[in-house]
Design a protein around this motif. Structure first.
Motif, PDB file in Angstrom:
ATOM      1  N   GLU A 260     -73.008 -92.809 -18.823  1.00  0.00           N
ATOM      2  CA  GLU A 260     -74.034 -92.464 -19.790  1.00  0.00           C
ATOM      3  C   GLU A 260     -73.447 -92.453 -21.193  1.00  0.00           C
ATOM      4  O   GLU A 260     -72.299 -92.060 -21.392  1.00  0.00           O
ATOM      5  CB  GLU A 260     -74.596 -91.081 -19.455  1.00  0.00           C
ATOM      6  N   LEU A 262     -72.101 -91.443 -24.725  1.00  0.00           N
ATOM      7  CA  LEU A 262     -71.506 -90.165 -25.117  1.00  0.00           C
ATOM      8  C   LEU A 262     -72.407 -89.393 -26.044  1.00  0.00           C
ATOM      9  O   LEU A 262     -72.363 -88.167 -26.084  1.00  0.00           O
ATOM     10  CB  LEU A 262     -70.154 -90.410 -25.811  1.00  0.00           C
ATOM     11  N   SER A 278     -69.835 -86.971 -19.720  1.00  0.00           N
ATOM     12  CA  SER A 278     -70.285 -87.233 -21.091  1.00  0.00           C
ATOM     13  C   SER A 278     -70.178 -85.979 -21.954  1.00  0.00           C
ATOM     14  O   SER A 278     -69.921 -86.065 -23.152  1.00  0.00           O
ATOM     15  CB  SER A 278     -71.718 -87.759 -21.093  1.00  0.00           C
ATOM     16  N   SER A 282     -67.561 -85.634 -25.355  1.00  0.00           N
ATOM     17  CA  SER A 282     -68.318 -85.577 -26.605  1.00  0.00           C
ATOM     18  C   SER A 282     -67.495 -84.943 -27.723  1.00  0.00           C
ATOM     19  O   SER A 282     -66.553 -84.182 -27.480  1.00  0.00           O
ATOM     20  CB  SER A 282     -69.608 -84.782 -26.385  1.00  0.00           C
TER      21      SER A 282
END
Length: 506
Positions: A260, A262, A278, A282
């Motif tokens: 997915e 970030l 994710s 981050s």
């Protein structure tokens, strides 16, 4: 009749909510973070002769004296290991908590805490090494008590962040328990008796686990029919385990892919779709980790070296050292009073209606900016005061330290609950505490380095003060992120208005 029974059940649950809140506050205040009252306990342990065989007689120009710096190093190492374990094991404990639930986690905490207090009670001068596992067990058990209590904020929606910060403040204030042990010791109560009493108090934790805490987790938001804890009467309310199972199925169907983007981890509105990977990768998580780590290192170094510092500034006067140690411990009690200010800062927007298009999570993020900035500023001021070798100034240092510590740990838990999905809280909280623990290991080389130029930690304090400037990056990052979200929302609104205008023309 059914309505009357329903109202009665709701009233019973409201009372249970309040009892859970009050008893959790008492638990955190009296037990969870007592290891951070190390300066007071160290005073007692020195009087009992722990690691006393490491002191050596030296002769200088003023005559023969005793050099106990190796003893201080061992005491510093005990605290370093305990504080490291307190944070580092939060990661596996977070996974354990998320997977097995509250009851299993609290039973583990009770076992660890009981073992730790019994080891201190059984230790003596000849068995000084027992302090290493004992303080570590107490620290890990205490942080598990705090972790399981933080979810109580979910029961009080509009005051969620405030309650989380109050619990963190109570955790900080519990360090005063070692001061009470010190005062009782000076009045003739033995160290063994005090720790046997703490061991016996684990019955309270067991009763609270069974009757006032859920078996799994307290969900957020809380369903109207939600109930928890053991009761004599059989409830018609939804079972929390069923709720959690349904919720996990819905999350699985929603899918949390590892690949997915970030950016979604930084966007609160997509919380149900965000994967753990994710979140960890981050920028929010990275700068939050830096924010916590540099300030925590500063606090741990200060607490671990407080006794030697006071001895140096007071010219080895035991009366003055005892006086300042007591003053430090008393200021720690104020942590529970300081922490709610941070929670009120973060919850202040809840008293006002949200702006059009502004989500509740984005509003929470905006409110967290001031909290993060104030916490960073407090740490900078505290570090500057701690670096000045002036004994009376340490009273101000103690005040700034407890204020900053309350804001730091309360803000840490509150920000994670705001910026990331609720179902990842235990894992992310554990991960950030574990990674910051690795940084906190630097306190021991810092302590050793401070003794090289004649025992004066001035230059080490200056280096740590400069490092605290890194903490200001985190609130700036959140600020720019919120500003970007605001610009995107304004652009979408302007595009929507222009399309409406074009439609009306045709």
């Amino acid at each position: 009749m059914h309505k009357m029974l329903g109202c009665k059940e709701k009233n019973v649950m409201r009372v249970r909510y309040k009892l859970t809140l009050a008893s959790g506050l008492l638990e955190c205040l009296c037990f969870a973070g007592i290891v951070f009252g190390w300066a007071s306990l160290m005073f007692v342990l020195k009087s009992e002769g722990y690691f006393g065989d490491l002191c050596v007689n030296v002769t200088d120009t003023s005559g023969e004296s005793s050099d106990c710096s190796p003893q201080d190093e061992n005491f510093s190492l005990v605290f370093t290991v305990a504080s490291f374990m307190n944070n580092f094991l939060t990661l596996p404990n977070g996974f354990f908590y998320d997977h097995f639930g509250t009851m299993a986690t609290r039973l583990l905490a009770i076992i660890l805490y009981t073992t730790g207090t019994l080891l201190v009670a059984l230790s003596n001068q000849a068995l000084s090494l027992l302090l290493f596992p004992a303080l570590s067990f107490i620290a890990v058990g205490g942080i598990l008590f705090l972790m399981t209590n933080m979810q109580v904020g979910n029961l009080f929606d509009t005051h969620r962040s405030t309650i989380i910060t109050i619990y963190s403040g109570a955790f900080d204030s519990s360090s005063v328990i070692f001061l009470i042990i010190k005062v009782l010791y000076e009045r003739g109560v033995s160290l063994r008796s005090s720790f046997l009493f703490l061991s016996a108090c684990n019955v309270i934790h067991l009763l609270r686990t069974v009757f006032l805490m859920p078996k799994s987790h307290i969900p957020y938001p809380v369903p109207e029919t939600y109930t928890y804890g053991m009761s004599c009467a059989k409830s018609n309310s939804n079972n929390v385990e069923e709720y959690e199972a349904e919720r996990e199925q819905s999350l699985d169907k929603g899918g949390c892919e590892d690949d997915e983007p970030l950016e979604t981890a930084d966007t609160p509105d997509n919380s149900e779709k965000v994967s753990l990977k994710s979140c960890v990768l981050s920028w929010f998580f990275l700068w939050h980790l830096v924010w916590l780590s540099v300030m925590q290192l500063r606090h741990y170094f200060f607490i671990g070296t407080l006794n030697p510092m006071l001895n140096r500034l007071a010219d080895q006067d035991p009366v003055a050292v005892s006086q300042y140690t007591n003053a430090f411990a008393f200021t720690q009690l104020c942590g529970v009073l300081c922490a709610p200010w941070n929670g009120l800062l973060m919850d202040r927007h809840r008293r006002r209606p949200l702006a059009p298009g502004l989500s509740e999570r984005e509003a929470d993020l905006r409110s967290s900016i001031l909290s993060l900035l104030l916490t960073s500023l407090q740490c900078l001021l505290f570090s500057i005061c701690a670096s000045v070798p002036l004994l009376p100034l340490q009273y101000l240092t103690f005040i700034l330290q407890v204020l900053n510590r309350s804001f730091l740990y309360g803000g840490n838990a509150a920000f994670i609950s705001i910026a990331f999905p609720v179902h990842h809280f235990g894992k992310l909280y554990g991960l950030v505490m574990s990674l910051s623990a690795l940084v906190s290991l630097l306190q021991y080389p810092c302590f050793a380095l401070s003794r090289v130029p004649g025992g004066d930690p001035f230059y080490v304090n200056i280096i740590l003060t400069v490092l605290t400037l890194l903490a200001f990056i985190h609130p700036l990052n959140v600020f720019f992120h919120c500003r970007e979200l605001s610009k995107q929302r304004e652009n979408l609104q302007s595009m929507s208005e222009s399309s409406i205008t074009e439609t009306s023309i045709y």
